[in-house]
Design an enzyme around this catalytic site. Structure first.
Site, short mmCIF file in Angstrom:
data_model
loop_
_atom_site.label_atom_id
_atom_site.label_comp_id
_atom_site.label_asym_id
_atom_site.label_seq_id
_atom_site.Cartn_x
_atom_site.Cartn_y
_atom_site.Cartn_z
N TYR B 140 -9.26 0.37 -3.58
CA TYR B 140 -9.55 1.63 -4.26
C TYR B 140 -11.04 1.87 -4.32
O TYR B 140 -11.83 0.93 -4.50
CB TYR B 140 -9.04 1.59 -5.70
CG TYR B 140 -7.55 1.79 -5.86
CD1 TYR B 140 -7.02 3.05 -6.07
CD2 TYR B 140 -6.68 0.72 -5.82
CE1 TYR B 140 -5.65 3.24 -6.23
CE2 TYR B 140 -5.31 0.89 -5.98
CZ TYR B 140 -4.81 2.16 -6.19
OH TYR B 140 -3.47 2.33 -6.35
N TYR B 179 -2.02 -4.19 -2.61
CA TYR B 179 -3.24 -4.84 -3.09
C TYR B 179 -2.92 -5.86 -4.18
O TYR B 179 -1.95 -5.73 -4.90
CB TYR B 179 -4.28 -3.81 -3.54
CG TYR B 179 -4.03 -3.17 -4.88
CD1 TYR B 179 -3.36 -1.97 -4.99
CD2 TYR B 179 -4.48 -3.78 -6.05
CE1 TYR B 179 -3.14 -1.38 -6.21
CE2 TYR B 179 -4.26 -3.20 -7.29
CZ TYR B 179 -3.58 -2.00 -7.35
OH TYR B 179 -3.36 -1.43 -8.58
N ARG B 189 0.77 -5.57 -5.65
CA ARG B 189 1.47 -4.30 -5.85
C ARG B 189 2.02 -3.80 -4.52
O ARG B 189 1.30 -3.79 -3.52
CB ARG B 189 0.53 -3.21 -6.38
CG ARG B 189 -0.07 -3.38 -7.77
CD ARG B 189 0.90 -3.30 -8.94
NE ARG B 189 2.12 -2.53 -8.78
CZ ARG B 189 2.24 -1.19 -8.90
NH1 ARG B 189 1.20 -0.46 -9.19
NH2 ARG B 189 3.42 -0.61 -8.75
N HIS B 192 1.60 2.15 -2.77
CA HIS B 192 2.06 3.30 -3.56
C HIS B 192 0.99 4.38 -3.61
O HIS B 192 -0.19 4.11 -3.39
CB HIS B 192 2.42 2.86 -4.98
CG HIS B 192 1.26 2.27 -5.73
ND1 HIS B 192 0.90 0.93 -5.61
CD2 HIS B 192 0.37 2.82 -6.58
CE1 HIS B 192 -0.16 0.70 -6.37
NE2 HIS B 192 -0.52 1.83 -6.96
N HIS B 194 -0.27 7.29 -6.39
CA HIS B 194 -0.14 7.81 -7.75
C HIS B 194 0.03 9.33 -7.69
O HIS B 194 -0.72 10.01 -6.98
CB HIS B 194 -1.38 7.48 -8.57
CG HIS B 194 -1.58 6.02 -8.80
ND1 HIS B 194 -1.12 5.36 -9.92
CD2 HIS B 194 -2.21 5.08 -8.06
CE1 HIS B 194 -1.44 4.09 -9.85
NE2 HIS B 194 -2.10 3.89 -8.73
#
Lengths: 194, 280
Positions: B140, B179, B189, B192, B194
């Site tokens: 991110y 990640y 995780r 995905h 958000h």
């Protein structure tokens, strides 16, 4: 009963900081402008520790009680009141909005601001309300507040600052936990509905 | 905005914490809760459609979930309306996350498209959809993300759009990577995106995550598994759709989102669906 089953929510996670905030997100009015007040407080967890990664959104009527339908919250022109704002808590769990005192949407009703809370570690959004503290009669007659025991009711009432601002804290867990609202009759369906 | 990004510490990972649970222990916790839910449903108990707020396997939730029941309220006045967004707020180019920088981002280009509907199946027209995600390497653009995977100078991972008259949305982006995170040892995780959504009423506001079909990390992930009902979990998984795939360009995924039911008595014009402030 809804015909379609709602999509589940998920936590906002830790990494919204480059996505959800935007310029003047918490300024429904320019700070210091006529009629503007500060709505502020602290978000704390079940240990009383500040929550530094929460997002709060507010949605409220104008000072005259009207519900506006103005676009432009994300790119504010500095003059149009859209009734909606967003902010993230800082390292100390504090948040601030610049807004107006909401008006009563129907004569004699208790004015309030609708709030939704997101946070890392919070699985789904939480709805709540923050009421203006002044109109004792309206508060007594309010359908939501009158359905709550006195100690819980207090969690939805803002305190008035000397400078006219509103102080309201969010306690995510604990004895003095903020009252959070369920509008949909619970996140369940009957077994044959799925 | 406001935050100054600083990636100078990107290769500093905290050492594993000996007190942390292993994935095996975590999976046992997840499975125990799942088995308990299965028994309850078999005995005629309620079917859950939303995540559990109280879900200890996601460690950060332990002090951050209400311990008192949510209080049932009838939505009133302001809550029966929604903030309005339109083309003043969002530039149409913001729905393409691959054109934000001078070069093409790394990774697998995808289109994610679908409809936003309310609980009665009505399209949610002219409303704001916001997305954010990791890059193809699972990193991110956020100063607190210390996963030592490469930053992509051509990918930020933030998009917005306004839904069409039929509730439709479409984003062009890059398939995010999985990640690692520090919930437990060797915690990863599933990939995905958000999603943040508004309905036509404030009570319909939701933030969630969209997943990709067939992810092997699903059974291991306490955030995905906090939705204890398999049918409910499945609602967060997009469907690969070859009709949405563009030749020699991008793979297509379809994902429809259903908000909670409408509480307001609708006027005829509203029920027809009005597209924000702009009727292109």
């Amino acid at each position: 009963m809804s015909k379609h089953i709602p999509t589940p929510g998920q936590t906002v996670g830790p990494f919204f900081g480059y996505a959800l905030p935007f310029g003047k997100d918490n300024e429904l009015l320019a700070p210091g402008s006529a009629g503007s007040i500060r709505l502020h407080g602290t978000v704390t967890d079940g240990a009383g520790e500040p929550v530094p990664d929460a997002v709060l959104e507010i949605w409220q009527p104008a000072a005259d009680g009207s519900i506006v339908a103005e676009t432009g919250s994300l790119v504010r022109d500095g003059y149009t009141f859209t009734g909606w704002g967003r902010t993230s808590t800082g390292n100390t769990g504090k948040y601030t909005f610049t807004t107006v005192n909401p008006g009563a949407t129907t004569p004699g009703s208790a004015p309030f601001i609708a709030v939704v809370v997101f946070a890392r570690g919070l699985m789904n959004r939480l709805f709540t309300r923050v009421y203006l503290p002044e109109d004792a009669e309206a508060l007594t007659n309010d359908p939501l507040l009158s359905s709550l025991p006195a100690n819980r009711r207090a969690t939805l009432l803002a305190e008035r600052d000397l400078d006219g601002g509103l102080r309201w804290d969010v306690r995510m867990q604990g004895e003095d936990e903020t009252v959070f609202l369920e509008f949909d009759g619970g996140a369940t369906v009957s077994p044959d509905a799925r | 905005m406001g935050e100054t990004e600083d990636f100078s510490n990107s290769h500093v990972l905290e050492k594993p914490d000996a007190r942390q649970n292993t994935q095996r222990e975590m999976s046992a916790e997840i499975q125990a809760i799942s088995a308990g839910y299965g028994k309850s449903v078999n005995a005629g108990g309620a079917v859950l459609t939303q995540p559990r707020l109280d879900y200890p396997p996601y460690r950060s939730s332990i002090l951050r979930h209400p311990t008192k029941s949510l209080h049932h309220a009838d939505p009133e006045t302001i809550e029966l309306f929604s903030p309005a967004f339109g083309h003043q707020d969002v530039n149409p180019l913001e729905s393409d996350l691959t054109i934000v920088h001078a070069g093409e981002p790394q990774g697998e280009r995808i289109v994610v498209a679908g409809k936003v509907l309310d609980g009665d199946g009505r399209p949610v027209a002219g409303q704001l959809v916001e997305i954010w995600q990791a890059n193809a390497a699972g990193r991110y653009i956020h100063k607190r993300d210390q996963h030592p995977a490469p930053i992509d100078p051509n990918f930020t991972g933030v998009g917005r759009c306004i839904t069409g008259a039929d509730g439709s949305y479409s984003f062009t982006t890059i398939k995010p990577g999985a990640y690692p995170w520090k919930n437990h040892l060797n915690a990863w995780r599933p990939a995905h995106i958000h999603f943040s959504l508004f309905g036509s009423e404030f009570t319909q506001r939701i933030v969630t995550q969209m997943y990709f079909p067939g992810d092997q990390l699903f059974p291991l992930d306490p955030i995905y598994q906090s939705i204890v009902d398999q049918h409910a979990r499945d609602r967060l998984v997009a469907t690969y759709n070859h009709e949405l795939t563009s030749p020699e360009w991008a793979l297509g995924y379809n994902w429809d989102i259903v908000l909670t039911g409408s509480k307001r008595t609708w006027t005829e014009n509203e029920a027809l669906g009005v597209e924000g402030d702009d009727h292109e």
